[in-house]
Design an enzyme around this catalytic site. Structure first.
Site, PDB file in Angstrom:
ATOM      1  N   SER A 297      66.086  66.684  17.852  1.00 35.96           N
ATOM      2  CA  SER A 297      65.287  66.459  16.645  1.00 35.96           C
ATOM      3  C   SER A 297      64.276  67.573  16.422  1.00 35.96           C
ATOM      4  O   SER A 297      63.785  68.170  17.366  1.00 35.96           O
ATOM      5  CB  SER A 297      64.532  65.131  16.751  1.00 35.96           C
ATOM      6  OG  SER A 297      63.676  65.010  15.634  1.00 35.96           O
ATOM      7  N   LYS A 352      68.635  58.841  19.613  1.00 42.62           N
ATOM      8  CA  LYS A 352      68.420  59.742  18.467  1.00 42.62           C
ATOM      9  C   LYS A 352      68.679  58.986  17.156  1.00 42.62           C
ATOM     10  O   LYS A 352      67.980  59.163  16.168  1.00 42.62           O
ATOM     11  CB  LYS A 352      69.324  60.979  18.566  1.00 42.62           C
ATOM     12  CG  LYS A 352      69.234  61.898  17.332  1.00 42.62           C
ATOM     13  CD  LYS A 352      67.833  62.428  17.132  1.00 42.62           C
ATOM     14  CE  LYS A 352      67.483  63.193  15.899  1.00 42.62           C
ATOM     15  NZ  LYS A 352      68.265  63.483  14.826  1.00 42.62           N
ATOM     16  N   HIS A 355      65.747  56.929  16.558  1.00 43.47           N
ATOM     17  CA  HIS A 355      64.690  57.859  16.121  1.00 43.47           C
ATOM     18  C   HIS A 355      64.810  58.044  14.607  1.00 43.47           C
ATOM     19  O   HIS A 355      63.826  57.980  13.865  1.00 43.47           O
ATOM     20  CB  HIS A 355      64.862  59.204  16.843  1.00 43.47           C
ATOM     21  CG  HIS A 355      64.096  60.352  16.257  1.00 43.47           C
ATOM     22  ND1 HIS A 355      64.490  60.978  15.081  1.00 43.47           N
ATOM     23  CD2 HIS A 355      62.970  60.982  16.645  1.00 43.47           C
ATOM     24  CE1 HIS A 355      63.625  61.941  14.793  1.00 43.47           C
ATOM     25  NE2 HIS A 355      62.696  61.970  15.726  1.00 43.47           N
ATOM     26  N   ASN A 356      66.017  58.249  14.141  1.00 39.65           N
ATOM     27  CA  ASN A 356      66.214  58.470  12.706  1.00 39.65           C
ATOM     28  C   ASN A 356      65.921  57.209  11.898  1.00 39.65           C
ATOM     29  O   ASN A 356      65.416  57.290  10.786  1.00 39.65           O
ATOM     30  CB  ASN A 356      67.637  58.962  12.435  1.00 39.65           C
ATOM     31  CG  ASN A 356      67.792  60.434  12.778  1.00 39.65           C
ATOM     32  OD1 ASN A 356      67.029  60.966  13.568  1.00 39.65           O
ATOM     33  ND2 ASN A 356      68.769  61.093  12.187  1.00 39.65           N
ATOM     34  N   GLU A 359      62.381  57.131  11.603  1.00 37.90           N
ATOM     35  CA  GLU A 359      62.068  58.212  10.646  1.00 37.90           C
ATOM     36  C   GLU A 359      62.261  57.732   9.198  1.00 37.90           C
ATOM     37  O   GLU A 359      61.419  57.983   8.331  1.00 37.90           O
ATOM     38  CB  GLU A 359      62.991  59.395  10.960  1.00 37.90           C
ATOM     39  CG  GLU A 359      63.004  60.542   9.975  1.00 37.90           C
ATOM     40  CD  GLU A 359      64.102  61.570  10.344  1.00 37.90           C
ATOM     41  OE1 GLU A 359      64.073  62.096  11.478  1.00 37.90           O
ATOM     42  OE2 GLU A 359      64.989  61.823   9.509  1.00 37.90           O
TER      43      GLU A 359
HETATM   44  C1  6PG Z   1      65.648  65.252  13.016  1.00 40.14           C
HETATM   45  C2  6PG Z   1      66.180  64.634  11.786  1.00 40.14           C
HETATM   46  C3  6PG Z   1      67.494  65.221  11.440  1.00 40.14           C
HETATM   47  C4  6PG Z   1      67.817  64.834  10.030  1.00 40.14           C
HETATM   48  C5  6PG Z   1      69.011  64.065   9.755  1.00 40.14           C
HETATM   49  C6  6PG Z   1      68.829  62.756   9.036  1.00 40.14           C
HETATM   50  O1  6PG Z   1      65.316  64.468  13.890  1.00 40.14           O
HETATM   51  O2  6PG Z   1      65.546  66.478  13.084  1.00 40.14           O
HETATM   52  O3  6PG Z   1      66.338  63.255  11.937  1.00 40.14           O
HETATM   53  O4  6PG Z   1      68.396  64.870  12.406  1.00 40.14           O
HETATM   54  O5  6PG Z   1      66.928  65.007   9.100  1.00 40.14           O
HETATM   55  O6  6PG Z   1      69.823  64.948   9.109  1.00 40.14           O
HETATM   56  O7  6PG Z   1      68.787  62.910   7.726  1.00 40.14           O
HETATM   57  P1  6PG Z   1      69.299  62.018   6.532  1.00 40.14           P
HETATM   58  O8  6PG Z   1      68.029  61.636   5.866  1.00 40.14           O
HETATM   59  O9  6PG Z   1      70.102  62.980   5.706  1.00 40.14           O
HETATM   60  O10 6PG Z   1      70.116  60.871   7.004  1.00 40.14           O
END
Ligand code: 6PG
Length: 629
Positions: A297, A352, A355-356, A359
């Site tokens: 990430s 991960k 994590h997303n 996010e």
């Molecule tokens: C990171 C991000 C990266 C990313 C993905 C998810 O941790 O660096 O999570 O992996 O931004 O591409 O993005 P989407 O919003 O396109 O699903």
């Protein structure tokens, strides 16, 4: 080994230079010289009085060692150990024999080395003295860099491989992330090979051109031929795949397969589905190839300057790639790498993925804050000003970039106002939502954030529907900026509770034994969800896996709860969509309740399907059925 060479083994005091130097000289059957035996008398006298040597004192000594090396080269190769911490010292040692010298750099953390020295009989080094060595240390480029946590035998093996002239690490795929990681590896002194495919007229000479663009890649090897790329690497080979997640990974594995040999290691650094990672791990295991599924990430900048890395798979395999991954990872506030062995199978990609998910929620919450502040009449600059004042209280990477975004102008207007309100996604939020449903864990905020993106996507239908249900345009939000801040803080805590809960439950289901404190630690820097809250969680997770049982968090929630209720109510009354903010309080309301309404659901299930129910007045756990008519 090439014809004649002087192998200098260097590093701060206590890394084990003499031990390794002697073992290496025995393994290669060449003479060994300990630099310390060549100090002039004046230096010995000075050192015996406990005084540190200065650069002038060192000059004569380094020149003596250089002469020794030149003399030895006339007959034979040799190993010379010497701390050689500064580049200028190494330049003297190298003088006139640059193309005949090889450098081995032994490294470890400050604590590790201090501990080692002080464990040795009759040895003591003050932390200040060791610190002064770390302070002047200028890491060599193009040295064979070795982590001293390996056994002496393994260290010698790694050095022998390094001396073979082959490359230590391969990077497959030079998209944005692959390029940044390549530069990061090269900046850390690793010799790498880089591969990018050749597609006529579309992707031509990518690796070659890229190498020429950056100084740090001067010793990197570029390829567009898979066989040559694989053959340039030391065995067991370590190849990091930085290609798009999905079927492509399997195709790349098949392309590499004919050239790999047993014990080689493939690392998938993309956002792959954790179940696929397990399948690939098993498939490659049957071929005696090791597979590490590593979440990475930090985006383009993180990959270049230090990402957060979440590697999963076999622990012994991880140890082989650890020096590379930990060297390029971001560092936490104690200078420890934001990279740690996560667990077996696809656990690295699983965390991960979550994590997303976290996010997605953090982003959605900021989008909701944005819409509330907008409804209160603020322009983007004013919003940026307000958010900036929040940094002292609840800072995060995503808050910081949002402030930058809000300030960006495009002509007379702000750029954000000109961006189409349709949010994209690459699938990880979708997988997190599917996974949380599969595991039976209520990560409701992740689902809300995902569905908010999906809802946004129906732009044309939204426009049509908005005409049928004309919203109030005279929103009168009875809120202060501080109310919004408190609601935002509350929702962030609930988001982190849900995200880590999902990880904890998955860890139990899959027997992964994931360490939530260590996981939050590697998310304190380098990654997209790094924040002050994440730093707090590192300590909290040392005592519990459930943040809702932590006294400090309980107090914060109690303090913030009345305000989030007010903010959510005001928004609903004013028809402002706030799916994640409202879910945060709804979730707590559903969770912090001893007796829920699920008794009625059970009765309904039993009524139409004889699904049975348990009774509160029977603690044997017996199941009952009633004839309801
Ligand atoms: C990171 C991000 C990266 C990313 C993905 C998810 O941790 O660096 O999570 O992996 O931004 O591409 O993005 P989407 O919003 O396109 O699903």
């Amino acid at each position: 080994m090439n014809s004649k060479q002087v192998i200098y083994v260097m590093g701060v005091s206590g890394v084990g230079k003499s031990t390794i130097g002697k073992l290496l000289s025995e393994a290669l059957q060449i003479p060994f010289f300990d630099g310390d035996d060549y100090h002039p008398k004046s230096n010995i006298l000075k050192m015996s009085k406990g005084q540190a040597l200065n650069d002038d004192d060192r000059l004569e000594w380094l020149q003596t060692l250089n002469k020794l090396a030149i003399k030895q080269l006339k007959n034979n190769s040799c190993v010379i150990v010497c701390s050689a911490l500064k580049k200028s010292y190494r330049d003297i040692l190298n003088s006139g024999i640059e193309s005949y010298t090889k450098w081995v750099f032994l490294y470890g953390s400050f604590e590790q080395i201090l501990d080692r020295i002080n464990k040795r009989d009759n040895h003591f080094m003050s932390s200040n003295l060791l610190k002064s060595q770390f302070d002047i240390l200028e890491e060599p480029k193009n040295a064979i860099k070795i982590d001293i946590s390996l056994t002496p035998k393994n260290i010698v093996e790694v050095i022998k491989k390094g001396l073979s002239g082959k490359v230590e690490f391969g990077l497959f795929g030079l998209g944005v992330m692959g390029k940044s990681l390549s530069r990061n590896l090269a900046n850390k002194g690793f010799k790498i090979s880089m591969f990018n495919r050749h597609v006529d007229g579309v992707e031509e000479n990518i690796a070659f051109n890229f190498k020429n663009e950056f100084e740090e890649l001067s010793s990197a090897l570029p390829f567009d031929n898979i066989e040559f790329f694989v053959n340039s690497l030391q065995t067991p080979r370590k190849i990091m795949l930085m290609v798009n997640a999905g079927k492509i990974i399997d195709l790349v594995i098949e392309d590499l397969m004919p050239f790999l040999t047993e014990e080689d290691i493939l690392i998938d650094g993309g956002n792959s589905n954790y179940k696929k990672t397990k399948e690939r791990f098993d498939y490659l295991k049957s071929k005696n190839i090791h597979f590490v599924g590593a979440g990475v990430s930090g985006g383009e900048e993180g990959a270049l300057k230090g990402p957060s890395i979440m590697p999963g798979g076999n622990k012994d395999t991880y140890k082989e790639v650890q020096p590379f991954l930990e060297a390029i990872a971001a560092k936490d506030e104690n200078n420890k790498p934001c990279c740690t062995y996560i667990g077996t199978e696809g656990s690295g990609h699983f965390v991960k993925m979550v994590h997303n998910g976290i996010e997605y929620v953090e982003m959605q919450l900021l989008a909701e804050v944005f819409s509330i502040l907008k409804a209160m009449g603020n322009n983007p600059d004013q919003m940026a000003h307000i958010l900036k004042s929040w940094k002292e209280i609840t800072n995060s990477y995503l808050l910081e970039i949002t402030i930058d975004i809000l300030r960006k102008k495009d002509g007379d207007d702000w750029l954000v106002n000109k961006i189409m309100d349709k949010a994209g996604n690459k699938g990880t939020g979708n997988w997190t939502t599917i996974t949380t449903a599969e595991l039976g864990v209520p990560s409701t905020m992740i689902a809300s954030a995902l569905f908010a993106r999906y809802t946004s996507f129906y732009k044309e239908e939204r426009i049509a529907v908005s005409k049928n249900f004309k919203s109030k345009d005279d929103s009168k939000l009875n809120l202060t900026n501080d109310d919004i801040l408190k609601a935002y803080q509350f929702a962030r805590i609930m988001n982190h509770y849900q995200g880590f809960k999902l990880i904890h439950e998955a860890s139990k289901s899959y027997n992964w034994h994931l360490n939530l404190s260590e996981l939050s630690r590697i998310w304190t820097n380098g990654c997209i969800i790094k924040s002050d809250l994440m730093v707090e969680l590192v300590e909290i997770f040392k005592t519990t896996n459930n943040i809702l049982s932590n006294e400090k968090i309980i107090q914060q929630i109690k303090l913030l709860k009345p305000t989030v209720k007010k903010v959510v109510s005001e928004c609903i009354l004013n028809e402002l969509p706030i799916p994640c903010l409202s879910e945060s309080i709804n979730f707590l309301n559903s969770f912090a309740i001893a007796n829920s309404s699920a008794n009625l659901i059970q009765a309904q299930r039993d009524y139409f399907g004889a699904h049975t129910y348990q009774r509160v007045d029977d603690d044997t756990g017996k199941f009952y059925h009633t004839n309801w008519k």
